[in-house]
Design a protein around this motif. Structure first.
Motif, mmCIF file in Angstrom:
data_model
loop_
_atom_site.group_PDB
_atom_site.id
_atom_site.type_symbol
_atom_site.label_atom_id
_atom_site.label_comp_id
_atom_site.label_asym_id
_atom_site.label_seq_id
_atom_site.Cartn_x
_atom_site.Cartn_y
_atom_site.Cartn_z
ATOM 1 N N GLY A 70 5.536 1.460 -8.349
ATOM 2 C CA GLY A 70 5.108 0.061 -8.346
ATOM 3 C C GLY A 70 3.841 -0.114 -9.160
ATOM 4 O O GLY A 70 2.948 0.720 -9.108
ATOM 5 N N GLY A 71 3.749 -1.194 -9.919
ATOM 6 C CA GLY A 71 2.599 -1.436 -10.785
ATOM 7 C C GLY A 71 1.401 -2.019 -10.066
ATOM 8 O O GLY A 71 0.326 -1.426 -10.065
ATOM 9 N N PRO A 72 1.561 -3.194 -9.436
ATOM 10 C CA PRO A 72 0.424 -3.775 -8.722
ATOM 11 C C PRO A 72 -0.008 -2.891 -7.547
ATOM 12 O O PRO A 72 0.809 -2.168 -6.960
ATOM 13 C CB PRO A 72 0.966 -5.114 -8.213
ATOM 14 C CG PRO A 72 2.143 -5.411 -9.080
ATOM 15 C CD PRO A 72 2.717 -4.080 -9.458
ATOM 16 N N GLU A 73 -1.259 -2.974 -7.191
ATOM 17 C CA GLU A 73 -1.814 -2.127 -6.128
ATOM 18 C C GLU A 73 -0.991 -2.201 -4.840
ATOM 19 O O GLU A 73 -0.765 -1.196 -4.187
ATOM 20 C CB GLU A 73 -3.261 -2.530 -5.847
ATOM 21 C CG GLU A 73 -3.913 -1.669 -4.797
ATOM 22 C CD GLU A 73 -5.364 -2.042 -4.549
ATOM 23 O OE1 GLU A 73 -5.869 -1.692 -3.477
ATOM 24 O OE2 GLU A 73 -5.994 -2.699 -5.405
ATOM 25 N N ARG A 74 -0.539 -3.383 -4.490
ATOM 26 C CA ARG A 74 0.199 -3.548 -3.233
ATOM 27 C C ARG A 74 1.597 -2.952 -3.279
ATOM 28 O O ARG A 74 2.268 -2.879 -2.245
ATOM 29 C CB ARG A 74 0.270 -5.025 -2.866
ATOM 30 C CG ARG A 74 -1.102 -5.569 -2.506
ATOM 31 C CD ARG A 74 -1.056 -7.015 -2.132
ATOM 32 N NE ARG A 74 -2.398 -7.462 -1.778
ATOM 33 C CZ ARG A 74 -2.670 -8.655 -1.334
ATOM 34 N NH1 ARG A 74 -1.709 -9.552 -1.191
ATOM 35 N NH2 ARG A 74 -3.908 -8.990 -1.027
ATOM 36 N N LEU A 75 2.031 -2.525 -4.450
ATOM 37 C CA LEU A 75 3.350 -1.890 -4.583
ATOM 38 C C LEU A 75 3.255 -0.411 -4.952
ATOM 39 O O LEU A 75 4.271 0.239 -5.149
ATOM 40 C CB LEU A 75 4.192 -2.618 -5.639
ATOM 41 C CG LEU A 75 4.549 -4.064 -5.347
ATOM 42 C CD1 LEU A 75 5.320 -4.657 -6.520
ATOM 43 C CD2 LEU A 75 5.358 -4.170 -4.064
#
Length: 163
Positions: A70-75
């Motif tokens: 996942g790219g974004p921090e939350r992913l």
């Protein structure tokens, strides 16, 4: 030998990917035209990032599996697996299982907590492989893709790495 592909493997990777698309278009999300249009620089970046693991025999790439964290921090706690492709001449030799085992090991070392994948609901061999690797069905995406005018359903599967 199983190892992460590098930018030096670009030609072999592209060749096997295009072969797979011609042999089994249902196993891939992109079409052959989209694959051909993919720039070498984009593929090289993917290979340099360690997102593709390959199986070699005699210096020839016979199989690969890709994963994307996942790219974004939350992913960042998850990664998508796929595609996985084994050249027909190398099937039934445990390469797919070995590639999946390595992908799981690499993902766990990166701190990934769960792996997710989509598989064509009619691909019983792939489903059996993923289940043997500990993936569980978590859903169905009806008409997930349309290939040559034919709608196909995908099973959504998940494997937790921190349990």
């Amino acid at each position: 030998m199983i190892r992460a592909l590098t930018a030096d493997d670009l030609t072999a990777y592209r060749g096997l990917w295009l072969h797979g698309l011609s042999e089994d278009p249902f196993a891939f999300l992109l079409t052959a035209d989209e694959a051909v249009a993919t720039r070498d620089s984009a593929l090289a970046a993917k290979l340099t990032a360690g997102e593709v693991i390959g199986a070699f025999r005699g210096g020839h790439l016979l199989a690969f599996v890709a994963f994307r964290r996942g790219g974004p921090e939350r992913l960042r706690h998850m990664a998508d697996i796929g595609p996985l492709y084994v050249h027909p001449s190398a099937r039934r030799r445990g390469l797919a299982q070995a590639l999946m085992t390595e992908a799981i090991k690499v993902a766990a070392a990166l701190g990934v907590l769960q792996l997710e994948l989509c598989v064509d609901a009619q691909n019983l061999g792939a489903r059996k492989l993923y289940e043997a690797c500990g993936f569980q069905k978590i859903g169905l995406r009806p008409r997930s893709v349309i290939v040559n005018g034919v709608p196909r359903d995908d099973l959504l599967m998940l494997k937790t790495l921190d349990a």
